[in-house]
Motif scaffolding. Structure first.
Motif, PDB file in Angstrom:
ATOM      1  N   LEU A  11     -15.381  -8.492   3.959  1.00 29.59           N
ATOM      2  CA  LEU A  11     -13.963  -8.805   3.778  1.00 29.59           C
ATOM      3  C   LEU A  11     -13.652  -9.205   2.339  1.00 29.59           C
ATOM      4  N   ILE A  12     -14.516  -9.992   1.735  1.00 33.68           N
ATOM      5  CA  ILE A  12     -14.266 -10.417   0.362  1.00 33.68           C
ATOM      6  C   ILE A  12     -14.271  -9.221  -0.596  1.00 33.68           C
ATOM      7  N   THR A  13     -15.117  -8.250  -0.327  1.00 35.57           N
ATOM      8  CA  THR A  13     -15.163  -7.042  -1.154  1.00 35.57           C
ATOM      9  C   THR A  13     -13.901  -6.216  -0.952  1.00 35.57           C
ATOM     10  N   ARG A  14     -13.459  -6.102   0.291  1.00 35.72           N
ATOM     11  CA  ARG A  14     -12.252  -5.331   0.585  1.00 35.72           C
ATOM     12  C   ARG A  14     -11.021  -5.967  -0.058  1.00 35.72           C
ATOM     13  N   ILE A  15     -10.940  -7.288   0.009  1.00 34.75           N
ATOM     14  CA  ILE A  15      -9.797  -7.979  -0.600  1.00 34.75           C
ATOM     15  C   ILE A  15      -9.805  -7.792  -2.113  1.00 34.75           C
ATOM     16  N   SER A  16     -10.965  -7.950  -2.734  1.00 40.36           N
ATOM     17  CA  SER A  16     -11.022  -7.796  -4.197  1.00 40.36           C
ATOM     18  C   SER A  16     -10.759  -6.350  -4.609  1.00 40.36           C
ATOM     19  N   SER A  17     -11.213  -5.375  -3.808  1.00 40.96           N
ATOM     20  CA  SER A  17     -10.939  -3.970  -4.119  1.00 40.96           C
ATOM     21  C   SER A  17      -9.458  -3.647  -4.002  1.00 40.96           C
ATOM     22  N   ALA A  18      -8.786  -4.321  -3.094  1.00 42.20           N
ATOM     23  CA  ALA A  18      -7.356  -4.069  -2.901  1.00 42.20           C
ATOM     24  C   ALA A  18      -6.501  -4.810  -3.922  1.00 42.20           C
ATOM     25  N   LEU A  19      -6.936  -5.995  -4.355  1.00 47.01           N
ATOM     26  CA  LEU A  19      -6.096  -6.821  -5.227  1.00 47.01           C
ATOM     27  C   LEU A  19      -6.313  -6.612  -6.719  1.00 47.01           C
ATOM     28  N   ILE A  20      -7.426  -6.033  -7.105  1.00 44.30           N
ATOM     29  CA  ILE A  20      -7.707  -5.885  -8.534  1.00 44.30           C
ATOM     30  C   ILE A  20      -6.663  -5.014  -9.224  1.00 44.30           C
ATOM     31  N   TRP A  21      -6.186  -3.979  -8.546  1.00 39.89           N
ATOM     32  CA  TRP A  21      -5.249  -3.041  -9.166  1.00 39.89           C
ATOM     33  C   TRP A  21      -3.881  -3.656  -9.411  1.00 39.89           C
ATOM     34  N   PRO A  22      -3.267  -4.373  -8.455  1.00 38.75           N
ATOM     35  CA  PRO A  22      -2.003  -5.049  -8.778  1.00 38.75           C
ATOM     36  C   PRO A  22      -2.155  -6.098  -9.879  1.00 38.75           C
ATOM     37  N   VAL A  23      -3.290  -6.771  -9.916  1.00 34.43           N
ATOM     38  CA  VAL A  23      -3.528  -7.758 -10.978  1.00 34.43           C
ATOM     39  C   VAL A  23      -3.577  -7.048 -12.334  1.00 34.43           C
ATOM     40  N   LEU A  24      -4.272  -5.916 -12.405  1.00 33.34           N
ATOM     41  CA  LEU A  24      -4.324  -5.159 -13.657  1.00 33.34           C
ATOM     42  C   LEU A  24      -2.941  -4.649 -14.064  1.00 33.34           C
ATOM     43  N   ALA A  25      -2.125  -4.256 -13.089  1.00 29.41           N
ATOM     44  CA  ALA A  25      -0.758  -3.822 -13.389  1.00 29.41           C
ATOM     45  C   ALA A  25       0.041  -4.984 -13.976  1.00 29.41           C
ATOM     46  N   GLY A  26      -0.139  -6.165 -13.413  1.00 32.64           N
ATOM     47  CA  GLY A  26       0.547  -7.343 -13.946  1.00 32.64           C
ATOM     48  C   GLY A  26       0.102  -7.677 -15.361  1.00 32.64           C
ATOM     49  N   VAL A  27      -1.173  -7.571 -15.630  1.00 32.84           N
ATOM     50  CA  VAL A  27      -1.702  -7.820 -16.978  1.00 32.84           C
ATOM     51  C   VAL A  27      -1.104  -6.817 -17.963  1.00 32.84           C
ATOM     52  N   LEU A  28      -0.979  -5.556 -17.551  1.00 29.48           N
ATOM     53  CA  LEU A  28      -0.378  -4.535 -18.417  1.00 29.48           C
ATOM     54  C   LEU A  28       1.065  -4.877 -18.748  1.00 29.48           C
ATOM     55  N   VAL A  29       1.827  -5.305 -17.745  1.00 35.48           N
ATOM     56  CA  VAL A  29       3.237  -5.660 -17.985  1.00 35.48           C
ATOM     57  C   VAL A  29       3.337  -6.861 -18.917  1.00 35.48           C
ATOM     58  N   VAL A  30       2.501  -7.863 -18.688  1.00 37.01           N
ATOM     59  CA  VAL A  30       2.525  -9.049 -19.552  1.00 37.01           C
ATOM     60  C   VAL A  30       2.136  -8.684 -20.983  1.00 37.01           C
ATOM     61  N   ALA A  31       1.184  -7.780 -21.139  1.00 37.61           N
ATOM     62  CA  ALA A  31       0.757  -7.368 -22.479  1.00 37.61           C
ATOM     63  C   ALA A  31       1.871  -6.619 -23.213  1.00 37.61           C
ATOM     64  N   LEU A  32       2.659  -5.837 -22.452  1.00 36.55           N
ATOM     65  CA  LEU A  32       3.739  -5.081 -23.084  1.00 36.55           C
ATOM     66  C   LEU A  32       4.981  -5.924 -23.340  1.00 36.55           C
ATOM     67  N   TYR A  33       5.180  -6.974 -22.576  1.00 37.74           N
ATOM     68  CA  TYR A  33       6.383  -7.783 -22.692  1.00 37.74           C
ATOM     69  C   TYR A  33       6.470  -8.422 -24.078  1.00 37.74           C
ATOM     70  N   GLY A  34       7.579  -8.228 -24.704  1.00 40.81           N
ATOM     71  CA  GLY A  34       7.800  -8.789 -26.032  1.00 40.81           C
ATOM     72  C   GLY A  34       7.525  -7.807 -27.150  1.00 40.81           C
ATOM     73  N   ASP A  35       6.617  -6.850 -26.940  1.00 39.53           N
ATOM     74  CA  ASP A  35       6.284  -5.878 -27.975  1.00 39.53           C
ATOM     75  C   ASP A  35       7.144  -4.622 -27.901  1.00 39.53           C
ATOM     76  N   VAL A  36       7.611  -4.289 -26.712  1.00 39.54           N
ATOM     77  CA  VAL A  36       8.428  -3.080 -26.523  1.00 39.54           C
ATOM     78  C   VAL A  36       9.736  -3.447 -25.844  1.00 39.54           C
ATOM     79  N   HIS A  37      10.624  -2.464 -25.794  1.00 47.21           N
ATOM     80  CA  HIS A  37      11.943  -2.668 -25.198  1.00 47.21           C
ATOM     81  C   HIS A  37      11.797  -3.031 -23.719  1.00 47.21           C
ATOM     82  N   LEU A  38      12.699  -3.866 -23.220  1.00 50.65           N
ATOM     83  CA  LEU A  38      12.635  -4.358 -21.851  1.00 50.65           C
ATOM     84  C   LEU A  38      12.665  -3.226 -20.824  1.00 50.65           C
ATOM     85  N   SER A  39      13.445  -2.171 -21.075  1.00 47.33           N
ATOM     86  CA  SER A  39      13.519  -1.065 -20.116  1.00 47.33           C
ATOM     87  C   SER A  39      12.171  -0.337 -20.005  1.00 47.33           C
TER      88      SER A  39
END
Length: 157
Positions: free
Chosen positions: A7-35
């Motif tokens: 179960l712990i492996t399944r949860i981490s396999s499912a959650l890693i991708w949304p976390v990476l998407a969030g990191v990408l958005v945070v990295a782009l915020y402030g450097d590029v246009h909001l849209s």
């Protein structure tokens, strides 16, 4: 037999991708246009949800007819007589009807880097079960339960 990661492996396999998407958005915020940030965020979140769903579904189903490997991007059903080996990587080596050799990785039980000993033992046990499944002789097809019931319910003549 159906084999799934812990179960712990399944949860981490499912959650890693949304976390990476969030990191990408945070990295782009402030450097590029909001849209652009919103657009990239929505696309990456959709892709992350899709891959996360498949990360949750990772596993293997093996029966008398063959093996079905649930991977990150697709599922593959391989007939039992086409399977040539189950490797320690882990992967299924198989030959198609035309004689071509193929290799299907089993991501559900892959230890890419160091993992918790509990997860490592579970993955090794799952691979051993699959290797045992491959080495045991094929069982004759079981009779359908409905057919068995019908035979029992018919009056003797």
């Amino acid at each position: 037999m159906e084999l799934k990661p812990l179960l712990i492996t399944r949860i981490s396999s499912a959650l890693i991708w949304p976390v990476l998407a969030g990191v990408l958005v945070v990295a782009l915020y402030g450097d590029v246009h909001l849209s652009v940030v919103i657009g990239v965020g929505l696309v990456s979140l959709a892709v992350a949800a899709y891959i996360g769903l498949f990360g949750w579904r990772l596993g293997v189903v093996a029966d008398d007819d063959g093996i079905e490997v649930h991977g990150l991007f697709r599922n593959r059903r391989i007939a039992r007589d086409e399977v040539t080996s189950i490797t320690d990587f882990p992967a299924v080596r198989w030959k198609s009807e035309d004689g071509k050799s193929h290799w299907t990785p089993i991501f559900a039980f892959t230890n890419i880097h160091r993992v918790m000993p509990l997860v490592d033992r579970h993955n090794e046990a799952a691979i051993a079960l699959l290797q045992h499944w491959h080495s045991e002789p094929q069982q004759p097809a079981k009779t359908d339960r409905r057919q068995q019931r019908r035979r029992r319910q018919r009056p003797a003549q």
